[in-house]
Write an enzyme that holds these catalytic residues in place. Structure first.
Site, PDB file in Angstrom:
ATOM      1  N   ASP A  51       0.818  -1.204   0.000  1.00 22.29           N
ATOM      2  CA  ASP A  51       0.000   0.000   0.000  1.00 22.29           C
ATOM      3  C   ASP A  51       0.859   1.264   0.000  1.00 22.29           C
ATOM      4  O   ASP A  51       2.018   1.245   0.436  1.00 22.29           O
ATOM      5  CB  ASP A  51      -0.894   0.022   1.245  1.00 22.29           C
ATOM      6  CG  ASP A  51      -2.162  -0.788   1.069  1.00 22.29           C
ATOM      7  OD1 ASP A  51      -2.411  -1.285  -0.042  1.00 22.29           O
ATOM      8  OD2 ASP A  51      -2.915  -0.912   2.061  1.00 22.29           O
TER       9      ASP A  51
ATOM     10  N   LYS B  40      -3.253   2.390  -2.321  1.00 18.67           N
ATOM     11  CA  LYS B  40      -4.567   2.407  -1.695  1.00 18.67           C
ATOM     12  C   LYS B  40      -4.547   3.519  -0.664  1.00 18.67           C
ATOM     13  O   LYS B  40      -4.103   3.361   0.458  1.00 18.67           O
ATOM     14  CB  LYS B  40      -4.881   1.078  -1.012  1.00 18.67           C
ATOM     15  CG  LYS B  40      -4.954  -0.109  -1.943  1.00 18.67           C
ATOM     16  CD  LYS B  40      -6.165  -0.073  -2.841  1.00 18.67           C
ATOM     17  CE  LYS B  40      -7.423  -0.392  -2.099  1.00 18.67           C
ATOM     18  NZ  LYS B  40      -8.608  -0.435  -2.975  1.00 18.67           N
TER      19      LYS B  40
ATOM     20  N   MET C 160     -10.052   8.419   8.240  1.00 16.04           N
ATOM     21  CA  MET C 160     -10.496   8.876   6.923  1.00 16.04           C
ATOM     22  C   MET C 160     -11.638   9.885   7.035  1.00 16.04           C
ATOM     23  O   MET C 160     -12.597   9.855   6.257  1.00 16.04           O
ATOM     24  CB  MET C 160     -10.911   7.671   6.050  1.00 16.04           C
ATOM     25  CG  MET C 160      -9.766   6.705   5.784  1.00 16.04           C
ATOM     26  SD  MET C 160     -10.288   5.169   4.968  1.00 16.04           S
ATOM     27  CE  MET C 160     -11.018   4.276   6.356  1.00 16.04           C
TER      28      MET C 160
END
Length: 261
Positions: A42, A64, A181
């Protein structure tokens, strides 16, 4: 299934790379990374973590990162299956922990459906490491009886988190909220959480947790989105909401931003 201490050809390990600092890797993670012949990595995995890989290993970056163009999940899963079927020892190297908002559950299901043996190696999640880096716990007998890890990024077509209900629960049960997030939707999160939590609820935003470029802002819930905008904070970051944040000495100067030396 392979022994927990073995990483064999034709198998896959989902490995948590932790929050960024390579010294926070587990011994088992280092062993898996060193044994891998193929690593699918990632974006949030630091170069220091990859230093443990064999020089003969093939490293494939499968970006990602929230809010950025990413390699399709189906393609990543296909790569893992193909490499394992070719006899490679595959490590899927993921930031934080594979089973905390890392889509590790989906990958395990896909690999097992294809007949591939898979192990999971946990990593320290940024939600824990971020606040710890500021010298504060997520739970405290006087301030927080529990902690909730929650995503601020819903998948397409999903209504996402019921922030108003969560706010009331956090208030009544004395919970710390750790939001992953959530930077891009901070204004809506702030508005909804204010239906159940006071505007002066202490809050920390921690960007690039544990890395040399870590920055953090200390503020209050009522100033969440304004602080993020003013200080130019962005992803990857975690937002920690709750009275435990009062334990940070610098909270005496709200909205101060600490930058790495």
């Amino acid at each position: 299934m392979p022994s927990p201490s073995e990483f064999l050809p034709g198998t896959v390990a989902l490995v948590g790379a932790g929050p960024g600092d390579p010294e926070l890797l587990t011994l088992k993670a280092v062993k898996a990374i060193s044994a891998a012949t193929v690593l699918l990595v990632d974006d949030l995995v630091s170069d220091g973590v990859l230093a443990h890989a064999s020089p003969r290993a093939r490293i494939v970056h499968v970006g990602k990162r929230g809010g950025c163009k990413s390699t399709p999940q189906a393609f990543i899963e296909k790569l893992m299956v193909m490499a394992a079927q070719e006899g490679e020892m595959v490590v899927r190297l993921k930031g934080g922990d594979p089973f905390i908002f890392g889509r590790g559950g989906e990958e395990v299901e896909h690999l097992r459906a294809a007949g591939i043996e898979v192990q999971v190696v946990n990593g320290i999640t940024a939600g824990l490491a971020g606040l710890t880096s500021l010298g504060v716990p997520l739970t405290h007998r006087e301030h927080a009886h529990g902690v909730v890890f929650v995503t601020g990024h819903a998948k397409p077509g999903d209504a996402g988190t019921d922030w108003q209900t969560l706010a009331a629960t956090a208030r009544d049960a004395k919970l710390t909220l750790v939001i992953y997030m959530g930077v891009s939707s901070a204004a809506q999160i702030e508005q909804d959480l204010l239906t159940g939590l006071p505007a002066d609820t202490p809050l920390a935003v921690i960007q690039h947790a544990t890395l040399p470029q870590q920055r953090h802002a200390l503020t209050t819930l009522g100033q969440l989105s304004a602080t993020i905008e003013r200080e130019g904070l962005g992803s990857p970051a975690v937002i920690v909401v709750g009275d435990v944040v009062r334990g940070i000495a610098a909270v005496q100067a709200p909205e101060a931003v600490a930058r790495a030396a």
